[in-house]
Design a protein around this motif. Sequence first.
Motif, PDB file in Angstrom:
ATOM      1  N   VAL A  13       1.162  -0.994   0.112  1.00  0.00           N
ATOM      2  CA  VAL A  13      -0.328   0.006  -0.400  1.00  0.00           C
ATOM      3  C   VAL A  13       0.826   0.858  -0.125  1.00  0.00           C
ATOM      4  CG1 VAL A  13      -1.936   1.224   1.223  1.00  0.00           C
ATOM      5  CG2 VAL A  13      -1.835  -1.045   1.500  1.00  0.00           C
ATOM      6  N   TYR A  14       0.159   1.651  -0.848  1.00  0.00           N
ATOM      7  CA  TYR A  14       1.588   2.990  -0.585  1.00  0.00           C
ATOM      8  C   TYR A  14       0.565   4.626  -0.963  1.00  0.00           C
ATOM      9  CZ  TYR A  14       5.728   0.027  -1.087  1.00  0.00           C
ATOM     10  OH  TYR A  14       6.333  -0.447  -1.307  1.00  0.00           O
ATOM     11  N   PRO A  15       0.632   5.643  -0.892  1.00  0.00           N
ATOM     12  CA  PRO A  15      -0.144   6.492  -1.487  1.00  0.00           C
ATOM     13  C   PRO A  15       0.702   6.625  -2.585  1.00  0.00           C
ATOM     14  CG  PRO A  15       1.964   7.113   0.748  1.00  0.00           C
ATOM     15  CD  PRO A  15       1.980   6.148   0.453  1.00  0.00           C
ATOM     16  N   ALA A  16      -0.814   7.523  -3.149  1.00  0.00           N
ATOM     17  CA  ALA A  16       0.163   7.986  -4.461  1.00  0.00           C
ATOM     18  C   ALA A  16      -0.453   9.371  -3.916  1.00  0.00           C
ATOM     19  CB  ALA A  16      -1.226   8.291  -5.397  1.00  0.00           C
ATOM     20  N   TYR A  17       0.046  10.676  -3.140  1.00  0.00           N
ATOM     21  CA  TYR A  17       0.473  11.570  -3.129  1.00  0.00           C
ATOM     22  C   TYR A  17       1.547  12.093  -2.872  1.00  0.00           C
ATOM     23  CZ  TYR A  17      -4.370  13.683  -4.901  1.00  0.00           C
ATOM     24  OH  TYR A  17      -6.143  13.678  -4.912  1.00  0.00           O
ATOM     25  N   PRO A  18       2.220  12.298  -2.969  1.00  0.00           N
ATOM     26  CA  PRO A  18       3.503  12.815  -1.592  1.00  0.00           C
ATOM     27  C   PRO A  18       2.971  12.745  -0.539  1.00  0.00           C
ATOM     28  CG  PRO A  18       3.615  13.573  -3.723  1.00  0.00           C
ATOM     29  CD  PRO A  18       2.351  13.403  -3.649  1.00  0.00           C
ATOM     30  N   PHE A  19       3.741  12.237   0.643  1.00  0.00           N
ATOM     31  CA  PHE A  19       4.020  13.071   1.609  1.00  0.00           C
ATOM     32  C   PHE A  19       5.279  14.119   2.004  1.00  0.00           C
ATOM     33  CE2 PHE A  19       1.335  10.141   2.921  1.00  0.00           C
ATOM     34  CZ  PHE A  19       0.694  10.331   3.887  1.00  0.00           C
ATOM     35  N   ASN A  20       4.902  15.019   1.760  1.00  0.00           N
ATOM     36  CA  ASN A  20       6.401  16.149   1.876  1.00  0.00           C
ATOM     37  C   ASN A  20       7.578  15.748   3.417  1.00  0.00           C
ATOM     38  OD1 ASN A  20       5.663  16.522   5.531  1.00  0.00           O
ATOM     39  ND2 ASN A  20       5.065  18.750   4.709  1.00  0.00           N
ATOM     40  N   GLN A  21       8.831  15.391   3.869  1.00  0.00           N
ATOM     41  CA  GLN A  21      10.035  15.156   4.195  1.00  0.00           C
ATOM     42  C   GLN A  21       9.404  15.048   5.903  1.00  0.00           C
ATOM     43  OE1 GLN A  21      13.465  17.032   3.468  1.00  0.00           O
ATOM     44  NE2 GLN A  21      13.192  18.208   4.976  1.00  0.00           N
ATOM     45  N   ASN A  22       8.723  15.922   5.863  1.00  0.00           N
ATOM     46  CA  ASN A  22       8.031  16.091   7.570  1.00  0.00           C
ATOM     47  C   ASN A  22       6.314  14.853   7.864  1.00  0.00           C
ATOM     48  OD1 ASN A  22      10.474  16.657   8.418  1.00  0.00           O
ATOM     49  ND2 ASN A  22       9.771  18.781   7.947  1.00  0.00           N
ATOM     50  N   GLY A  23       6.144  14.719   6.925  1.00  0.00           N
ATOM     51  CA  GLY A  23       5.271  14.167   6.392  1.00  0.00           C
ATOM     52  C   GLY A  23       4.751  13.114   8.212  1.00  0.00           C
ATOM     53  N   MET A  24       3.099  13.301   8.586  1.00  0.00           N
ATOM     54  CA  MET A  24       3.787  12.210   9.443  1.00  0.00           C
ATOM     55  C   MET A  24       1.904  11.707   9.120  1.00  0.00           C
ATOM     56  SD  MET A  24       5.395  12.931  11.395  1.00  0.00           S
ATOM     57  CE  MET A  24       4.893  11.762  13.061  1.00  0.00           C
ATOM     58  N   VAL A  25       1.515  10.249  10.122  1.00  0.00           N
ATOM     59  CA  VAL A  25       0.195   9.529  10.137  1.00  0.00           C
ATOM     60  C   VAL A  25       0.186   9.825  11.287  1.00  0.00           C
ATOM     61  CG1 VAL A  25      -1.111   7.752   8.971  1.00  0.00           C
ATOM     62  CG2 VAL A  25       0.811   8.424   7.259  1.00  0.00           C
ATOM     63  N   ASP A  26      -1.509   9.703  11.770  1.00  0.00           N
ATOM     64  CA  ASP A  26      -1.642   9.439  12.937  1.00  0.00           C
ATOM     65  C   ASP A  26      -3.031   8.610  12.947  1.00  0.00           C
ATOM     66  OD1 ASP A  26      -2.992   9.658  15.525  1.00  0.00           O
ATOM     67  OD2 ASP A  26      -3.526  12.027  15.667  1.00  0.00           O
ATOM     68  N   SER A  27      -2.631   7.499  13.443  1.00  0.00           N
ATOM     69  CA  SER A  27      -3.658   6.301  13.144  1.00  0.00           C
ATOM     70  C   SER A  27      -4.071   5.547  14.728  1.00  0.00           C
ATOM     71  CB  SER A  27      -2.301   4.855  12.517  1.00  0.00           C
ATOM     72  OG  SER A  27      -2.997   4.007  12.115  1.00  0.00           O
ATOM     73  N   PRO A  28      -5.168   5.050  14.401  1.00  0.00           N
ATOM     74  CA  PRO A  28      -5.743   4.805  15.640  1.00  0.00           C
ATOM     75  C   PRO A  28      -5.133   2.916  15.805  1.00  0.00           C
ATOM     76  CG  PRO A  28      -7.719   4.598  13.491  1.00  0.00           C
ATOM     77  CD  PRO A  28      -6.389   4.902  13.308  1.00  0.00           C
ATOM     78  N   LEU A  29      -4.848   2.547  15.016  1.00  0.00           N
ATOM     79  CA  LEU A  29      -3.706   1.132  15.209  1.00  0.00           C
ATOM     80  C   LEU A  29      -2.765   1.216  15.160  1.00  0.00           C
ATOM     81  CD1 LEU A  29      -5.585  -1.465  13.262  1.00  0.00           C
ATOM     82  CD2 LEU A  29      -6.083  -1.189  15.535  1.00  0.00           C
ATOM     83  N   TYR A  30      -1.591   2.189  14.769  1.00  0.00           N
ATOM     84  CA  TYR A  30      -0.008   2.321  14.116  1.00  0.00           C
ATOM     85  C   TYR A  30       0.205   3.354  15.536  1.00  0.00           C
ATOM     86  CZ  TYR A  30      -0.909  -1.651  11.260  1.00  0.00           C
ATOM     87  OH  TYR A  30      -0.797  -2.689  10.455  1.00  0.00           O
ATOM     88  N   GLY A  31      -0.620   3.931  15.990  1.00  0.00           N
ATOM     89  CA  GLY A  31      -0.172   5.516  16.364  1.00  0.00           C
ATOM     90  C   GLY A  31       0.251   6.582  15.483  1.00  0.00           C
ATOM     91  N   ILE A  32       1.034   7.655  15.921  1.00  0.00           N
ATOM     92  CA  ILE A  32       1.243   9.090  15.552  1.00  0.00           C
ATOM     93  C   ILE A  32       2.895   8.668  14.827  1.00  0.00           C
ATOM     94  CG2 ILE A  32       1.991  10.913  15.488  1.00  0.00           C
ATOM     95  CD1 ILE A  32       0.211  11.827  17.774  1.00  0.00           C
TER      96      ILE A  32
END
Length: 116
Positions: A13-32
Amino acid sequence: MPWSVSSGEGGSVYPAYPFNQNGMVDSPLYGIKKADEFYRELNNDTSNSELHLKGIFEDNESNNLALYFTYKWTLKNNQKVEFDVVDIIEFDNQNKISKLKIIYDTVTARKLVEQL
């Protein structure tokens, strides 16, 4: 659709939109986590996944976008779970993702991930 999902072996699974170099994901299962760390962990747990887009919501007063979709997830141990998700995406001034907040009910998914 803004997310790309491989249907081949490995289920990456890969995002089609690029994250910036400091991009963060806040997920209920995996955390921040940093985006690359989040996707590495998700890929390690995933055999296959499918997204079925239900809606896109744009906030004209900000750089935010929300996606509403059904996520069909097959884990590495072949357990399957399906749930509705809202992703809130914050873009920076160069239209790269600075933050992705994932919102969904984790009751079933959490139990299955803990079994991996």
